[in-house]
Design a protein around this motif. Structure first.
Motif, PDB file in Angstrom:
ATOM      1  N   UNK A   1       0.849  -1.186   0.000  1.00 43.06           N
ATOM      2  CA  UNK A   1       0.000   0.000   0.000  1.00 43.06           C
ATOM      3  C   UNK A   1       0.884   1.235   0.000  1.00 43.06           C
ATOM      4  N   UNK A   2       0.339   2.364  -0.400  1.00 44.49           N
ATOM      5  CA  UNK A   2       1.170   3.579  -0.517  1.00 44.49           C
ATOM      6  C   UNK A   2       1.606   4.170   0.815  1.00 44.49           C
TER       7      UNK A   2
ATOM      8  N   UNK B   1      10.192  17.598   8.999  1.00 45.15           N
ATOM      9  CA  UNK B   1       8.807  17.220   8.665  1.00 45.15           C
ATOM     10  C   UNK B   1       8.687  16.766   7.205  1.00 45.15           C
ATOM     11  N   UNK B   2       7.790  15.842   6.955  1.00 43.57           N
ATOM     12  CA  UNK B   2       7.515  15.358   5.600  1.00 43.57           C
ATOM     13  C   UNK B   2       6.039  15.529   5.285  1.00 43.57           C
ATOM     14  N   UNK B   3       5.787  15.935   4.069  1.00 44.96           N
ATOM     15  CA  UNK B   3       4.422  16.046   3.550  1.00 44.96           C
ATOM     16  C   UNK B   3       4.318  15.007   2.426  1.00 44.96           C
ATOM     17  N   UNK B   4       3.464  14.012   2.580  1.00 42.85           N
ATOM     18  CA  UNK B   4       3.338  12.948   1.585  1.00 42.85           C
ATOM     19  C   UNK B   4       1.982  13.032   0.899  1.00 42.85           C
ATOM     20  N   UNK B   5       2.028  13.361  -0.381  1.00 43.01           N
ATOM     21  CA  UNK B   5       0.820  13.465  -1.199  1.00 43.01           C
ATOM     22  C   UNK B   5       0.637  12.148  -1.949  1.00 43.01           C
ATOM     23  N   UNK B   6      -0.443  11.471  -1.685  1.00 40.17           N
ATOM     24  CA  UNK B   6      -0.733  10.195  -2.349  1.00 40.17           C
ATOM     25  C   UNK B   6      -1.927  10.406  -3.266  1.00 40.17           C
ATOM     26  N   UNK B   7      -1.677  10.219  -4.547  1.00 41.12           N
ATOM     27  CA  UNK B   7      -2.739  10.405  -5.533  1.00 41.12           C
ATOM     28  C   UNK B   7      -3.285   9.031  -5.877  1.00 41.12           C
ATOM     29  N   UNK B   8      -4.457   8.720  -5.330  1.00 42.46           N
ATOM     30  CA  UNK B   8      -5.049   7.390  -5.513  1.00 42.46           C
ATOM     31  C   UNK B   8      -6.562   7.492  -5.396  1.00 42.46           C
ATOM     32  N   UNK B   9      -7.259   6.664  -6.149  1.00 42.08           N
ATOM     33  CA  UNK B   9      -8.717   6.688  -6.106  1.00 42.08           C
ATOM     34  C   UNK B   9      -9.241   5.988  -4.853  1.00 42.08           C
ATOM     35  N   UNK B  10     -10.381   6.450  -4.381  1.00 39.50           N
ATOM     36  CA  UNK B  10     -11.030   5.945  -3.164  1.00 39.50           C
ATOM     37  C   UNK B  10     -11.727   4.621  -3.484  1.00 39.50           C
ATOM     38  N   UNK B  11     -10.954   3.532  -3.419  1.00 43.62           N
ATOM     39  CA  UNK B  11     -11.508   2.204  -3.718  1.00 43.62           C
ATOM     40  C   UNK B  11     -11.657   1.418  -2.417  1.00 43.62           C
TER      41      UNK B  11
ATOM     42  N   UNK C   1      -8.411   0.338  -0.678  1.00 53.10           N
ATOM     43  CA  UNK C   1      -7.668   1.458  -0.095  1.00 53.10           C
ATOM     44  C   UNK C   1      -8.319   1.881   1.219  1.00 53.10           C
ATOM     45  N   UNK C   2      -9.650   1.928   1.240  1.00 50.39           N
ATOM     46  CA  UNK C   2     -10.339   2.303   2.484  1.00 50.39           C
ATOM     47  C   UNK C   2     -10.079   1.275   3.576  1.00 50.39           C
ATOM     48  N   UNK C   3     -10.005   0.000   3.197  1.00 50.03           N
ATOM     49  CA  UNK C   3      -9.766  -1.058   4.187  1.00 50.03           C
ATOM     50  C   UNK C   3      -8.394  -0.885   4.836  1.00 50.03           C
ATOM     51  N   UNK C   4      -7.378  -0.579   4.055  1.00 45.68           N
ATOM     52  CA  UNK C   4      -6.038  -0.369   4.602  1.00 45.68           C
ATOM     53  C   UNK C   4      -6.035   0.847   5.524  1.00 45.68           C
ATOM     54  N   UNK C   5      -6.726   1.939   5.118  1.00 45.82           N
ATOM     55  CA  UNK C   5      -6.774   3.138   5.968  1.00 45.82           C
ATOM     56  C   UNK C   5      -7.475   2.842   7.283  1.00 45.82           C
ATOM     57  N   UNK C   6      -8.535   2.025   7.253  1.00 43.87           N
ATOM     58  CA  UNK C   6      -9.230   1.655   8.498  1.00 43.87           C
ATOM     59  C   UNK C   6      -8.298   0.885   9.427  1.00 43.87           C
ATOM     60  N   UNK C   7      -7.510  -0.029   8.879  1.00 43.60           N
ATOM     61  CA  UNK C   7      -6.614  -0.850   9.691  1.00 43.60           C
ATOM     62  C   UNK C   7      -5.473  -0.006  10.287  1.00 43.60           C
ATOM     63  N   UNK C   8      -4.980   0.969   9.524  1.00 48.64           N
ATOM     64  CA  UNK C   8      -3.904   1.828  10.025  1.00 48.64           C
ATOM     65  C   UNK C   8      -4.416   2.859  11.016  1.00 48.64           C
TER      66      UNK C   8
END
Length: 654
Positions: free
Chosen positions: A550-551, A584-594, A597-604
């Motif tokens: 994952x990104x 500090x780091x700013x990380x821009x992730x360009x990815x569609x809301x699939x 992807x939502x499942x990984x964000x929920x787990x993190x």
């Protein structure tokens, strides 16, 4: 006592004649034989009765059907005593009244080892005949001579066959090609109805040249041409013709202007660029034929050029071109229409030209007729823009220097010119951003609707920031990072698809999509606490993310490696900035809301959704990373929203 008379070396003369093997030069000896036949007919019947003459030109062939040479027959006066004496003289003056230079037959020996000649002529004792071989021999050029009494009609047959292989290989393969080139070479005879009947033939076909010419000419017109030479006005005539395209006798261009002498074309000037026309209506060509006594007097002995000054030749060409424009006014009008259409297209696509092309007709009239390609018109409009700007600046400077009373008006005009140029350039810049967003929107769609295979992230990445580049490779206008965030365009150094070891003292070969290390261009505060930005592009519509792939963990690994390296470097090894544990780091992730992807964000955990969008953000306190996830649809809508006022002003709203 020393001898003082002329000594002749005919073999050396032949060797020095300039006639390299080529499709054009190979026909020249045949043209010389044909010209001799026309002169013989004129000698027999008179210049006003050339139509009584008959000339046959046979193209000889080998067993395979390939052309090998020419046989030219006529019913002219024949090789009588006077003509035979002239034939034997190098540089004979016998045909000077016809424009002959007395060297044409030497070209025969340039292209062939032996020329067989048979002639019947009138004599006080009745008809006589003579036959012989003409060869390149310094002492005896006439061999195998046979003389006898004869019957029938007078005339001559010249057998220019077989030609030397170097020349025969260049004989045009089509009879029609030879026909039209012959007509073009002798155009002055074909514009008059009273000309000999000339028939060209081979084993399969016969072509009567005048009939073909008369049948093929679309239209013709004759114009007077005047020029001044040595203070004296000289009269010439220009014959203009619109003919089938295959009448062009030169491989370098379709349309030609011929300067001729004594009834024959001598020099050819390409007119394609001058009149701006290649094939008229895709099937016709133009050619003109200029003739006059001044050209007759100035032609050289091989009839390849004129002993006139360049200024005189240029003046004659200019006069002819003005007449050509009159003759082709309808065709030229169509060229202007196409130029006008292209100017409008260029102006609309490159709005920097909007100011200078408010009146596109005015620009079109200033273009050369040969300038028709979009790229060439773009260049000409650029020149016009520069000249217009320089003119305004020059006029203002001169008025200021001389203290002219209209200095205030000049200043206003100069400022107005600058404002118009600036607004046009700004309009083009905004318009190009609109086009980029339209292309970008298309790229994030499905490449294959049936399989729903979306465009890969590398395609989208390359569109925003070319792969494998750095800030040293690109100018501000060469990348499109503004699509993500306008502030990104101001970073003084970035890398696109470069290995980490090329960006820092690291051995890691992984490639972040884009890294931006310091905020420059007037915004740099000189602090190591300015954020480092990492951008990652993911394939549009991708839906196979896992905790292992994952990104988010991907950018965490990049940050960890960069902090471990301790500094960011340029491509040449020079340090850009220190990267300590608190950077500090700013990380821009360009990815569609699939879903994946939502499942990984929920787990993190810790991701928050932006209101009314498909984008998310998260502060990762452990890695000191602010993560922002932006969907492609939000990316485009956000960029369009930031430019909406500009698009509306230009009338190019979505």
């Amino acid at each position: 006592m020393a001898e003082t008379g002329w000594l002749s070396d005919p073999i050396g003369r032949i060797s020095n004649l300039s006639l390299a093997p080529s499709p054009k030069n190979t026909l020249q000896p045949m043209f010389e034989a044909l010209m001799n036949s026309i002169h013989a007919i004129e000698e027999r019947f008179g210049r006003d009765h050339l139509a009584s003459g008959i000339i046959d030109i046979e193209i000889t062939q080998n067993e395979a059907g390939g052309y090998t040479g020419f046989i030219v027959s006529d019913n002219g006066a024949g090789l009588n005593t006077e003509n035979m004496t002239s034939f034997r003289k190098s540089d004979s003056m016998k045909k000077v009244k016809f424009g002959g230079k007395g060297v044409g037959r030497l070209l025969w020996l340039k292209v062939a080892d032996r020329i067989e000649i048979t002639s019947t002529f009138g004599h006080v004792d009745g008809l006589q005949s003579i036959s012989f071989d003409f060869i390149a021999d310094a002492t005896t050029p006439i061999a195998n001579l046979v003389e006898a009494t004869a019957s029938g009609d007078v005339g001559t047959v010249v057998r220019l066959t077989p030609l030397k292989t170097a020349y025969s290989n260049h004989i045009p393969v089509k009879l029609e090609t030879i026909a039209v080139r012959t007509v073009a070479h002798f155009i002055n005879y074909f514009v008059n109805i009273d000309c000999p009947k000339i028939t060209l033939f081979d084993n399969q076909k016969r072509i009567v040249l005048f009939d073909k010419f008369a049948e093929d000419v679309i239209r013709d017109e004759k114009y007077p041409v005047l020029t001044m030479v040595d203070g004296e006005t000289r009269d010439l005539s220009l014959n203009c013709f619109l003919v089938p395209r295959n009448y062009s006798d030169d491989e370098k261009g379709t349309n030609g202007l011929f300067f001729g002498a004594h009834g024959r074309a001598v020099t050819r000037y390409d007119m394609d660029g001058v009149i701006g026309l290649k094939a008229i209506e895709e099937k016709y060509a133009f050619f003109g034929y200029l003739e006059g006594q001044i050209l007759n007097d100035a032609v050289n002995d091989t009839r390849t050029e004129f002993s006139l000054s360049e200024d005189t030749i240029d003046e004659l060409k200019r006069e002819c071109i003005s007449k050509i424009h009159v003759f082709l006014k309808d065709e030229i009008a169509r060229v202007r229409e196409r130029q006008l259409e292209t100017i409008i297209v260029v102006r609309n696509e490159h709005l920097r030209f909007y100011n200078i092309a408010k009146n596109p007709e005015e620009i079109a009239e200033k273009l050369s007729l040969g300038t028709q390609k979009e790229e060439d018109i773009f260049v000409e409009m650029s020149r016009h823009s520069l000249r217009q700007y320089k003119k305004a600046r020059r006029e203002f400077s001169e008025a200021k220097k001389k203290g002219l009373p209209d200095i205030e008006q000049r200043a206003k005009e100069y400022v107005a010119e600058l404002q118009d140029e600036s607004l046009s350039s700004l309009a083009e810049y905004v318009y190009k951003r609109k086009l980029l967003l339209d292309i970008f929107e298309e790229k994030i769609g499905f490449a294959d609707i049936e399989t729903e295979k979306a465009h890969y992230e590398r395609v989208v990445h390359d569109l925003i920031c070319p792969l494998g580049s750095t800030k040293s490779d690109l100018n501000y206008e060469d990348h499109n990072l503004w699509v993500i965030d306008d502030r990104l365009a101001f970073y003084s150094y970035f890398n696109s698809d470069k290995q980490l070891k090329a960006q820092s003292p690291s051995t890691d070969i992984r490639r972040p999509d884009v890294t931006l290390f310091d905020l420059g261009m007037g915004f740099d505060k000189g602090s190591s606490q300015e954020p480092i930005t990492i951008i990652e592009f993911k394939r549009p519509k991708r839906n196979d993310y896992t905790m292992a792939d994952n990104p988010f963990t991907q950018v965490q690994d990049y940050v960890k490696e960069l902090r471990k390296a301790g500094e960011a470097c340029r491509f040449d090894g020079k340090t850009i900035r220190v990267i300590d544990s608190d950077a500090p780091f700013m990380c821009q992730i360009i990815a569609d809301d699939t879903p994946s992807l939502r499942d990984v964000m929920d787990r993190l955990n810790g991701f928050y959704k932006k209101a009314g969008s498909k984008s998310y953000y998260r502060w990762d306190s452990h890695f000191k990373i602010f993560m922002e996830v932006t969907s492609y649809s939000d990316l485009i809508s956000g960029a369009k929203a930031r430019h909406a006022a500009f698009f509306e002003k230009l009338g190019i709203q979505s």
